[in-house]
Design a protein around this motif. Sequence first.
Motif, PDB file in Angstrom:
ATOM      1  N   ALA A 238       0.834  -1.203   0.000  1.00 54.17           N
ATOM      2  CA  ALA A 238       0.000   0.000   0.000  1.00 54.17           C
ATOM      3  C   ALA A 238       0.868   1.253   0.000  1.00 54.17           C
ATOM      4  CB  ALA A 238      -0.934   0.000   1.209  1.00 54.17           C
ATOM      5  N   VAL A 239       1.979   1.219   0.746  1.00 57.94           N
ATOM      6  CA  VAL A 239       2.914   2.338   0.717  1.00 57.94           C
ATOM      7  C   VAL A 239       3.485   2.521  -0.684  1.00 57.94           C
ATOM      8  CG1 VAL A 239       5.177   3.134   1.513  1.00 57.94           C
ATOM      9  CG2 VAL A 239       3.557   2.203   3.159  1.00 57.94           C
ATOM     10  N   VAL A 240       3.962   1.424  -1.280  1.00 57.32           N
ATOM     11  CA  VAL A 240       4.615   1.489  -2.594  1.00 57.32           C
ATOM     12  C   VAL A 240       3.624   1.954  -3.663  1.00 57.32           C
ATOM     13  CG1 VAL A 240       5.700   0.108  -4.416  1.00 57.32           C
ATOM     14  CG2 VAL A 240       6.367  -0.225  -2.015  1.00 57.32           C
ATOM     15  N   ASP A 241       2.428   1.396  -3.667  1.00 53.65           N
ATOM     16  CA  ASP A 241       1.435   1.763  -4.685  1.00 53.65           C
ATOM     17  C   ASP A 241       1.018   3.223  -4.552  1.00 53.65           C
ATOM     18  OD1 ASP A 241       1.553  -0.795  -5.654  1.00 53.65           O
ATOM     19  OD2 ASP A 241      -0.345  -1.453  -4.753  1.00 53.65           O
ATOM     20  N   THR A 242       0.801   3.677  -3.322  1.00 51.06           N
ATOM     21  CA  THR A 242       0.416   5.069  -3.123  1.00 51.06           C
ATOM     22  C   THR A 242       1.571   5.993  -3.475  1.00 51.06           C
ATOM     23  OG1 THR A 242      -1.019   4.345  -1.313  1.00 51.06           O
ATOM     24  CG2 THR A 242      -0.606   6.706  -1.498  1.00 51.06           C
ATOM     25  N   ALA A 243       2.788   5.598  -3.102  1.00 48.30           N
ATOM     26  CA  ALA A 243       3.965   6.387  -3.454  1.00 48.30           C
ATOM     27  C   ALA A 243       4.084   6.544  -4.974  1.00 48.30           C
ATOM     28  CB  ALA A 243       5.219   5.732  -2.893  1.00 48.30           C
ATOM     29  N   ARG A 244       3.818   5.463  -5.685  1.00 45.99           N
ATOM     30  CA  ARG A 244       3.911   5.509  -7.142  1.00 45.99           C
ATOM     31  C   ARG A 244       2.933   6.523  -7.730  1.00 45.99           C
ATOM     32  NH1 ARG A 244       3.033   0.442  -8.019  1.00 45.99           N
ATOM     33  NH2 ARG A 244       5.219  -0.149  -7.789  1.00 45.99           N
ATOM     34  N   ASP A 245       1.771   6.666  -7.111  1.00 43.46           N
ATOM     35  CA  ASP A 245       0.793   7.655  -7.583  1.00 43.46           C
ATOM     36  C   ASP A 245       1.361   9.068  -7.566  1.00 43.46           C
ATOM     37  OD1 ASP A 245      -1.107   5.678  -7.924  1.00 43.46           O
ATOM     38  OD2 ASP A 245      -2.124   6.069  -6.015  1.00 43.46           O
ATOM     39  N   TYR A 246       2.265   9.326  -6.627  1.00 42.78           N
ATOM     40  CA  TYR A 246       2.839  10.660  -6.490  1.00 42.78           C
ATOM     41  C   TYR A 246       4.238  10.767  -7.103  1.00 42.78           C
ATOM     42  CZ  TYR A 246      -0.990  11.540  -3.245  1.00 42.78           C
ATOM     43  OH  TYR A 246      -2.235  11.695  -2.678  1.00 42.78           O
ATOM     44  N   GLY A 247       4.661   9.728  -7.812  1.00 43.20           N
ATOM     45  CA  GLY A 247       5.977   9.746  -8.429  1.00 43.20           C
ATOM     46  C   GLY A 247       7.125   9.488  -7.469  1.00 43.20           C
ATOM     47  N   TYR A 248       6.824   8.890  -6.318  1.00 42.48           N
ATOM     48  CA  TYR A 248       7.835   8.612  -5.313  1.00 42.48           C
ATOM     49  C   TYR A 248       8.434   7.221  -5.478  1.00 42.48           C
ATOM     50  CZ  TYR A 248       6.136  12.522  -2.388  1.00 42.48           C
ATOM     51  OH  TYR A 248       5.781  13.740  -1.891  1.00 42.48           O
ATOM     52  N   ARG A 249       9.690   7.086  -5.072  1.00 37.57           N
ATOM     53  CA  ARG A 249      10.322   5.791  -4.893  1.00 37.57           C
ATOM     54  C   ARG A 249      10.420   5.510  -3.396  1.00 37.57           C
ATOM     55  NH1 ARG A 249      14.469   4.694  -9.794  1.00 37.57           N
ATOM     56  NH2 ARG A 249      13.053   5.410 -11.432  1.00 37.57           N
ATOM     57  N   VAL A 250      10.540   4.237  -3.040  1.00 35.96           N
ATOM     58  CA  VAL A 250      10.499   3.847  -1.632  1.00 35.96           C
ATOM     59  C   VAL A 250      11.798   3.155  -1.249  1.00 35.96           C
ATOM     60  CG1 VAL A 250       9.297   2.489   0.125  1.00 35.96           C
ATOM     61  CG2 VAL A 250       7.990   3.598  -1.716  1.00 35.96           C
ATOM     62  N   ALA A 251      12.419   3.672  -0.198  1.00 35.17           N
ATOM     63  CA  ALA A 251      13.610   3.053   0.397  1.00 35.17           C
ATOM     64  C   ALA A 251      13.192   2.335   1.671  1.00 35.17           C
ATOM     65  CB  ALA A 251      14.661   4.111   0.706  1.00 35.17           C
ATOM     66  N   ALA A 252      13.715   1.132   1.868  1.00 36.92           N
ATOM     67  CA  ALA A 252      13.332   0.326   3.031  1.00 36.92           C
ATOM     68  C   ALA A 252      14.543   0.038   3.910  1.00 36.92           C
ATOM     69  CB  ALA A 252      12.690  -0.985   2.595  1.00 36.92           C
ATOM     70  N   HIS A 253      14.570   0.666   5.094  1.00 35.60           N
ATOM     71  CA  HIS A 253      15.501   0.247   6.139  1.00 35.60           C
ATOM     72  C   HIS A 253      15.159  -1.189   6.508  1.00 35.60           C
ATOM     73  CE1 HIS A 253      16.926   0.314  10.476  1.00 35.60           C
ATOM     74  NE2 HIS A 253      15.888  -0.513  10.554  1.00 35.60           N
ATOM     75  N   ALA A 254      16.152  -2.086   6.492  1.00 38.74           N
ATOM     76  CA  ALA A 254      15.868  -3.487   6.813  1.00 38.74           C
ATOM     77  C   ALA A 254      17.150  -4.198   7.230  1.00 38.74           C
ATOM     78  CB  ALA A 254      15.240  -4.198   5.619  1.00 38.74           C
ATOM     79  N   HIS A 255      17.075  -4.871   8.375  1.00 44.49           N
ATOM     80  CA  HIS A 255      18.188  -5.704   8.847  1.00 44.49           C
ATOM     81  C   HIS A 255      17.847  -7.195   8.769  1.00 44.49           C
ATOM     82  CE1 HIS A 255      20.757  -2.476  10.313  1.00 44.49           C
ATOM     83  NE2 HIS A 255      19.706  -1.931  10.905  1.00 44.49           N
ATOM     84  N   GLY A 256      16.606  -7.557   9.061  1.00 44.88           N
ATOM     85  CA  GLY A 256      16.226  -8.962   9.141  1.00 44.88           C
ATOM     86  C   GLY A 256      15.761  -9.529   7.809  1.00 44.88           C
ATOM     87  N   GLU A 257      15.932 -10.837   7.642  1.00 45.79           N
ATOM     88  CA  GLU A 257      15.624 -11.513   6.374  1.00 45.79           C
ATOM     89  C   GLU A 257      14.140 -11.400   6.020  1.00 45.79           C
ATOM     90  OE1 GLU A 257      15.963 -15.939   4.267  1.00 45.79           O
ATOM     91  OE2 GLU A 257      16.314 -15.701   6.432  1.00 45.79           O
ATOM     92  N   GLU A 258      13.246 -11.705   6.942  1.00 44.92           N
ATOM     93  CA  GLU A 258      11.824 -11.720   6.613  1.00 44.92           C
ATOM     94  C   GLU A 258      11.327 -10.324   6.226  1.00 44.92           C
ATOM     95  OE1 GLU A 258       8.038 -12.887   5.753  1.00 44.92           O
ATOM     96  OE2 GLU A 258       9.809 -14.157   6.058  1.00 44.92           O
ATOM     97  N   GLY A 259      11.760  -9.315   6.950  1.00 50.02           N
ATOM     98  CA  GLY A 259      11.366  -7.957   6.604  1.00 50.02           C
ATOM     99  C   GLY A 259      11.857  -7.544   5.234  1.00 50.02           C
ATOM    100  N   MET A 260      13.076  -7.971   4.879  1.00 51.80           N
ATOM    101  CA  MET A 260      13.604  -7.687   3.544  1.00 51.80           C
ATOM    102  C   MET A 260      12.769  -8.375   2.467  1.00 51.80           C
ATOM    103  SD  MET A 260      17.765  -7.672   3.671  1.00 51.80           S
ATOM    104  CE  MET A 260      18.112  -8.429   5.249  1.00 51.80           C
ATOM    105  N   LYS A 261      12.445  -9.643   2.692  1.00 49.46           N
ATOM    106  CA  LYS A 261      11.646 -10.375   1.699  1.00 49.46           C
ATOM    107  C   LYS A 261      10.323  -9.674   1.456  1.00 49.46           C
ATOM    108  CE  LYS A 261      11.257 -14.828   2.242  1.00 49.46           C
ATOM    109  NZ  LYS A 261      11.121 -16.128   2.922  1.00 49.46           N
TER     110      LYS A 261
END
Length: 433
Positions: A238-261
């Motif tokens: 939902a973050v990524v899709d809404t961001a795309r509506d506004y021309g945004y790219r999304v960066a994800a802080h992530a340390h753990g494997e499951e969160g990255m996936k």
Amino acid sequence: MPPATRLLALALAASATPALAAEPVALHCERLFDARAGRMLGEHTIVVEDGRVRSLLPGRAKLPDGTRSIVLAGRTCLPGWTDLHVHLGSQSSPQSYSEGFRLDPVDFAFRSVGYAEKTLQAGFTSVRDLGGEVSPHLRDAINQGLVEGPRIFAAGKSIATTGGHADPTNGHNSMLSHLLGPPGPTEGVINSIDDARQAVRQRYKDGSDVIKITATGGVLSYASSGDAPQFTVDEIRAVVDTARDYGYRVAAHAHGEEGMKRAVEAGVTSIEHGTHMSDEVMRLMKQRGTWYVPTIYAGRFVADKAKIDGYFPEIVRPKAARIGAQIQDTAARAYRGGVKIAFGTDQGVGPHGDNAREFIYMVEAGIPAAYALQAATVHAAEVLGVDDQGVIEAGKRADIIALPGDPVADINAVMGVDFVMKDGIVHRMPAAQ
């Protein structure tokens, strides 16, 4: 204008940048780094006019009489570097955790002016500021010529979940939490798909350029887990899709494997830190074209400071010791595995102005020097989604830096930047010039 905003504006007007120079100037470089090809070239002349590269000529080109020349003898010219992960509103110290309760936004704004100037002087003509309410205002002040600093792509407040990394009330006592109430999407804290959409729209309202989420726990926050996943896949999507509506790219802080996936599956542009990146995550990132921004500097910095009694709160110290030390090895595996890597330091954790040390750590991890330099130029431009910087070519922004020596042959040369031009304006000159 509210009083706090007026104070912020005054803070950001602390210095001035010269107006855009329109007359042509020629830079004579002993060597030129071709960022697109990732190779070092011989002597070249770069002609700059109206903030853009007008022409790039081999050798010591003859120019019309009256053309101003800057001779960068013994130096390599490179495109201005981009650091894709900074926090210009703060800098780590043993007092960092208490300062949030004692200082006002204007205090952080005054500090950010100096941090921005140090970053530019180190050769970083662009940065992506991934979390901090000061950065959009600092960006505007720089763009208006009120202060000197890099071009800023600002995330504003990071998007988190309740109790997760970047929940601004972590560490507050129960009385203070009761007085303030639970933070919501306006403050960048979400707990549903609808919240996720609202948080992105609030960042749009606030004037952000990019969206940053904290897909897992973090090292420096008041939370016991540094790697637990903190969003569902649907929330991130939902973050990524809404961001795309506004021309945004999304960066994800992530340390753990499951969160990255979850973040990669939901379509984020980049994974930041990536400490526990598994082979499965790497395969998924290559399939989806996801970028990796390692921030080795921050990992080494926090692992080192974790050895010092009292530098971090006790809940933070074991995470800093355990997670920080692993990032350099992860970057090495990611490069060998063919994951696309771009440059970022997480400065604000470490000291601003020391950003170029990340290049040295990348090379220590087995990443070729030329690739490391590309990571901060053409790769960074691709992550940002811009096509007018990251290379020295006719028509592109005149963001040009120079340093003695050849950083492809000896990466330690990156610490010696002594010429900085941004948008055709010289911000630093060698002492002999």
